[in-house]
Motif scaffolding. Structure first.
Motif, mmCIF file in Angstrom:
data_model
loop_
_atom_site.group_PDB
_atom_site.id
_atom_site.type_symbol
_atom_site.label_atom_id
_atom_site.label_comp_id
_atom_site.label_asym_id
_atom_site.label_seq_id
_atom_site.Cartn_x
_atom_site.Cartn_y
_atom_site.Cartn_z
ATOM 1 N N SER A 122 0.999 -0.712 -0.106
ATOM 2 C CA SER A 122 -0.111 0.121 0.035
ATOM 3 C C SER A 122 0.704 1.188 -0.082
ATOM 4 C CB SER A 122 -0.773 -0.066 0.920
ATOM 5 O OG SER A 122 -0.093 0.040 2.149
ATOM 6 N N THR A 152 -6.806 -9.270 -3.280
ATOM 7 C CA THR A 152 -7.283 -7.916 -3.510
ATOM 8 C C THR A 152 -6.844 -6.690 -3.490
ATOM 9 O OG1 THR A 152 -8.398 -8.729 -1.527
ATOM 10 C CG2 THR A 152 -9.325 -6.269 -1.877
ATOM 11 N N THR A 199 -6.723 -1.736 -4.868
ATOM 12 C CA THR A 199 -7.834 -0.975 -5.536
ATOM 13 C C THR A 199 -7.854 0.111 -6.548
ATOM 14 O OG1 THR A 199 -8.169 -1.008 -3.361
ATOM 15 C CG2 THR A 199 -9.185 0.770 -4.202
ATOM 16 N N GLU A 238 -8.351 2.623 -10.340
ATOM 17 C CA GLU A 238 -8.914 4.230 -10.889
ATOM 18 C C GLU A 238 -8.027 3.613 -12.276
ATOM 19 O OE1 GLU A 238 -9.512 7.785 -9.382
ATOM 20 O OE2 GLU A 238 -7.818 7.563 -8.837
ATOM 21 N N LYS A 245 -12.796 5.207 -8.749
ATOM 22 C CA LYS A 245 -11.987 4.268 -7.945
ATOM 23 C C LYS A 245 -13.158 2.573 -7.370
ATOM 24 C CE LYS A 245 -9.037 4.831 -3.706
ATOM 25 N NZ LYS A 245 -8.353 5.965 -2.603
ATOM 26 N N GLN A 246 -12.422 1.620 -6.987
ATOM 27 C CA GLN A 246 -12.879 0.999 -6.954
ATOM 28 C C GLN A 246 -11.981 -0.509 -6.194
ATOM 29 O OE1 GLN A 246 -14.765 -1.976 -10.491
ATOM 30 N NE2 GLN A 246 -14.513 0.266 -11.663
ATOM 31 N N ASN A 247 -12.355 -1.662 -5.525
ATOM 32 C CA ASN A 247 -11.870 -3.166 -5.482
ATOM 33 C C ASN A 247 -12.279 -4.396 -5.850
ATOM 34 O OD1 ASN A 247 -13.092 -3.658 -3.422
ATOM 35 N ND2 ASN A 247 -12.995 -1.815 -2.395
ATOM 36 N N THR A 256 -11.935 -8.088 -5.267
ATOM 37 C CA THR A 256 -11.689 -9.634 -4.424
ATOM 38 C C THR A 256 -11.385 -10.624 -5.400
ATOM 39 O OG1 THR A 256 -12.040 -8.064 -2.049
ATOM 40 C CG2 THR A 256 -11.402 -10.805 -2.268
ATOM 41 N N TYR A 301 -3.660 1.504 -6.178
ATOM 42 C CA TYR A 301 -3.146 2.203 -4.210
ATOM 43 C C TYR A 301 -2.618 1.038 -3.547
ATOM 44 C CZ TYR A 301 -6.076 6.526 -6.365
ATOM 45 O OH TYR A 301 -6.351 7.622 -6.850
#
Length: 900
Positions: free
Chosen positions: A308, A381, A383, A385, A417-419, A421, A469
């Motif tokens: 991160s 997982t 994140t 964009e 912006k999204q994630n 999994t 991210y």
């Protein structure tokens, strides 16, 4: 050289759109193929970029001796069908549909390989044939060179194309112009660009250098010193394209800056020896700010990869690379750049290249080999964009030796912006990759030519990018730990693992507890009971309570079904015969597993996997493959598509979770209710951004066999009308609902020796359950049948009601009789002595009544006319009542009858 199509070759296209057999003769030429669907020359290669048509590249050759055909190509998209069809002089195929010589193998992204077919002397017709069987934007199929050995010497020298040169006449190849040099056709050397212009490798003209911006340089961090300080310097991306001598140019910061070393990523610590961040050792943990600490006893490190914080250098397990199809689109700059809070795609490469970020996971995941049915072994997982003003594509994919290359998800255009999994179900060594391309390849040559001149302008470079991210990969062998998890009671901390599938780890007791009935532990490494999810829509916990599925016995709205006859195996359905407008026949085969107990597999025998041992098949609940017949009689199975990999549930209503059953398959008769099964697929394409959806209408027909028959929509012979929603109608006797207690007709047999056989005959509109009664032997009973009992009850009730009516009538009659007698008794004749004179009685007069009003409590009197012939009888009765009246029994009222 592919500046143009060589004269010896012939290029043809034909539509590949589905056309029903009966409409083939309507208008064979009603569809036209756009130019982009054909093979297109691109200077150093020949390209196929997709479209709705079949592209063919023909070449007639005459081999005077034994030889071969060698094709150097790049083929990385499994949604493209690529074959080399070879016919002899009698138009007979030399290689069959199942011969590997006919189907060139897939290649890894950006890799060139060769396909070689040996031939005997003779005349042959070669056809390099390609078709995109998907409507999404494909990765291009490229042919770099074609070499044919054994032909007569008819070759002739050609001029070197623009962007290359040759100093020796008759050379076998041409050299590419280096950076900042260009050339025209037939050049013997390249010329340099002026200082205010530049050119990439193998270019035909120089373009003006743009003004420098902050995107043209990057920060570089030195290793941290003993004081935990790092030196920040700034460098231009190489090769430097921009101009810093213009007034509007951004200048490169020259002063080096001292900064505190940024913290490490979770699970890592700073090493003074190397000056870099390193993973914590096994059994230790860290948050990235402090040094690693050892996990307490009865706990174990929660090992994984946690990224991160994106400092100057990429973590040791992450690699980035640039892939160019032409070989000249990548610069020396990194493909991905770090920016503290995120990592983003670089702006220093041509927009038509692929920028790939990869994590290589050696050893796979941390699983206990003693435990079976462990469920998901890990999860990925991340994140992200995307910001795109032009066409762009972002892809997440996995690759492993045992499972091949799989595209998990594709996004196009700007994405908020999204994630995402992704659960990893099987243990293996994986490579997880994220690829970004600024431009898709489905533009025309003219448009591409105009874009190519401005590939490195500031406007074009700075518009499109993707930012990632954070990335987390849980339960890995590699990496470090961010925390320690409590082990199960009695477990050794060195081998502490997560709970087996279907159970969750209860932190308070440090025990594995099974999820409550009707719920599942859907996520890997579930903690506490809140991780358990309820199964709905006729689904039940399956596979050790790790997911909701079907046992083929759904119960919807109180109505039970048993579809085991069609659900515990799979059904293969051959779609309608379809034709291209040119008459080429093909068809689709659907494999359907209603309950998912036995997943179906669609295999591709036309193309080969680029990974040794890799799989070229799709296993899911519903899949589709394309059959292309061959003159040899062996059809080729290709273009396998996953239509459904998740069963949402069953319903008696034609809609569930926004998925609607096709109107053609909905019955208007309310007395007949079908059962509907709803499915979704996680595969996302450009035309289906939300994935695919499938409905199967299960219709009851007692006259059908248990296996039944499947129909496709009449107006959509391919099972779908839009390419995203598929519909099937499955008619079978096993689709009838289970009989309830009201669906049986009970027949009692003769009483023999105190016992009688009772037979239960089910209705034809329901299915006899496996545990339902067929017949029972019961003691004889004198009990009257229910029907007769009902008749008796009705008869008794009617009789009682009739008696009640008669009683009411009788009471009413008595009252009237009483009043009548009272009226007669109150009458007084003129003479009481002449009893024998009938005429005098008749003419007797009644005295006037004292009152005509009703006494209190009396009902209204009824006016009665007394017949003359009844006078004698009445006179006797009257005299009797008069005597009673004299004794005070009745009240006397004088009546005057003038005729008496």
């Amino acid at each position: 050289m592919w500046e143009t199509i060589p004269k010896a070759f012939t290029v043809e296209t034909e539509p590949f759109a589905p056309i029903r057999e009966e409409s083939l003769m309507d208008d064979p030429d009603k569809e036209e193929c756009p130019q982009r669907s054909a093979w297109q020359p691109r200077g150093t290669y020949l390209g196929f970029f997709g479209g709705s048509c079949v592209a063919s590249l023909y070449l007639n050759v005459n081999l005077v001796s034994q030889g071969f055909v060698l094709t150097e190509y790049q083929y990385a998209d499994e949604d493209v069908i690529f074959e080399l069809q070879i016919d002899d002089d009698k138009c007979n195929p030399v290689v069959s549909a199942y011969d590997k010589n006919r189907w060139p193998a897939l290649t890894a992204e950006g890799n060139w390989t060769t396909h070689k077919v040996r031939l005997q002397a003779g005349h042959y017709k070669l056809n390099w044939r390609a078709v995109a069987a998907s409507s999404r934007s494909i990765r291009p199929l490229l042919i770099k060179s074609i070499l044919i050995q054994g032909t007569t010497d008819l070759s002739q020298c050609v001029l070197c194309p623009a962007g290359s040169y040759s100093t020796i006449a008759g050379s076998s190849d041409c050299r590419r112009c280096p950076v900042n040099q260009v050339s025209s056709v037939g050049s013997i050397k390249c010329r340099s660009c002026p200082n205010d212009e530049y050119a990439n490798e193998a270019q035909t003209e120089c373009v003006p250098r743009p003004a420098c911006t902050a995107a043209d340089y990057y920060e570089e961090y030195s290793k941290c010193d003993g004081n935990n300080k790092t030196t920040v310097s700034f460098n231009w991306f190489s090769p430097k394209v921009c101009r810093d001598d213009l007034a509007e140019s951004d200048q490169l910061p020259v002063e080096k800056q001292k900064r505190d070393c940024p913290p490490c990523n979770p699970g890592m610590e700073f090493s003074a020896e190397s000056g870099e961040c390193e993973f914590c050792r096994k059994g230790w943990y860290s948050d990235g700010y402090r040094s690693c600490k050892k996990c307490p006893s009865t706990t174990a490190a929660n090992t994984g990869l946690f990224f991160s914080r994106w400092n100057s250098d990429l973590p040791p397990v992450i690699e980035s690379k640039c892939i160019s199809f032409e070989g000249s689109g990548c610069s020396k700059a990194p493909a991905w750049q770090t920016k503290n809070d995120f990592i983003h795609s670089s702006q220093s490469h041509r927009p038509d290249v692929y920028l790939v970020l990869s994590i290589k996971l050696d050893g796979g995941f941390n699983v206990n080999p003693r435990k079976i049915n462990q469920g998901p072994v890990g999860a990925v997982t991340f994140t992200f964009e995307t910001k795109c003003k032009h066409d762009c594509e972002f892809v997440f994919m996995t690759a492993s030796p045992n499972h091949g290359i799989n595209v998990i998800r594709t996004w196009t255009g700007t994405q908020e912006k999204q994630n995402l999994t992704f659960s990893v179900l099987q243990n293996d060594s994986y490579v997880f990759s994220w690829a970004f391309q600024k431009l898709v390849w489905d533009f025309s040559r003219d448009k591409r030519g105009s874009i190519k001149k401005h590939l490195h302008t500031a406007k074009f470079r700075n518009d499109d990018e993707v930012r990632i991210y954070n990335i987390e990969i849980l339960n890995t062998i590699q990496g470090g730990a961010t925390s320690c998890i409590k082990c199960l009671k009695g477990a050794d901390s060195s081998s502490c693992t997560t709970c087996p599938r279907g159970k969750f780890f209860q932190i308070s007791t440090a025990e594995c507890v099974a999820c409550p009935d009707g719920t599942v532990a859907a996520e890997a490494m579930s903690l506490n009971e809140v991780s358990c999810e309820m199964c709905i829509n006729g689904l039940v916990p399956v596979e050790g309570r790790t997911k909701c599925g079907s046992d083929c016995m759904p119960k919807i709205d109180g109505v039970g079904y048993n579809i085991s006859s069609i659900g515990r195996s799979y059904k293969e359905v051959l779609g309608s015969r379809l034709f291209t407008s040119a008459g080429i026949q093909y068809s689709h085969v659907f494999n359907i597993s209603i309950c998912g107990i036995t997943p179906v597999t669609c295999r591709n025998n036309a193309t080969l996997s680029p990974i040794p041992g890799g799989s070229k098949s799709v296993t899911s609940l519903i899949c589709r493959s394309t059959l292309i017949p061959n003159s040899s009689g062996d059809p080729a199975s290709t273009q396998v598509v996953n239509l459904a990999d998740k069963l949402l549930g069953f319903s008696r209503k034609p809609q569930l979770n926004g998925i609607q059953v096709l109107e053609e398959f909905i019955q208007n008769d309310e007395r007949k209710s079908d059962l509907y099964a709803f499915y979704t697929s996680s595969t996302v394409t450009r035309t289906c951004p939300k994935g695919r959806a499938t409905t199967v209408t299960l219709r009851c027909n007692p006259k059908e066999s248990l296996d039944g028959a499947i129909e496709l929509p009449s107006r959509c012979p391919d099972g779908t009308c839009d390419g995203c929603n598929f519909h099937f109608l499955w008619t079978s006797s096993s689709n009838c609902p289970l009989c309830s207690s009201f669906d049986y007709m009970i027949v009692k047999g003769e009483c023999i020796s105190g016992k009688q056989t009772v037979h239960y005959i089910p209705s034809k509109s329901c299915q006899f359950p496996s545990n339902g009664p067929t017949k029972k032997i019961l003691p004889c009973t004198s009990q009257i049948p229910v029907t007769i009992q009902l008749i008796i009850v009705v008869a008794i009730t009617s009789a009682l009601l009739l008696c009640l009516i008669l009683l009411c009538v009788w009471k009413r009659t008595r009252r009237l009789e009483y009043k009548y007698m009272k009226l007669v008794a109150s009458a007084k004749p003129n003479t009481e002595q002449d009893d024998g004179l009938h005429d005098m009685d008749q003419d007797a007069e009644l005295e006037a009544a004292e009152s005509c009003a009703l006494e209190e409590g009396e009902d209204e009197e009824v006016s009665i006319t007394i017949p003359v012939r009844s006078a004698k009888i009445l006179r006797k009765i009257r005299s009797t009542y008069q005597k009673r009246a004299e004794n005070g029994s009745f009240e006397t009222i004088k009546l005057t009858d003038p005729k008496m």
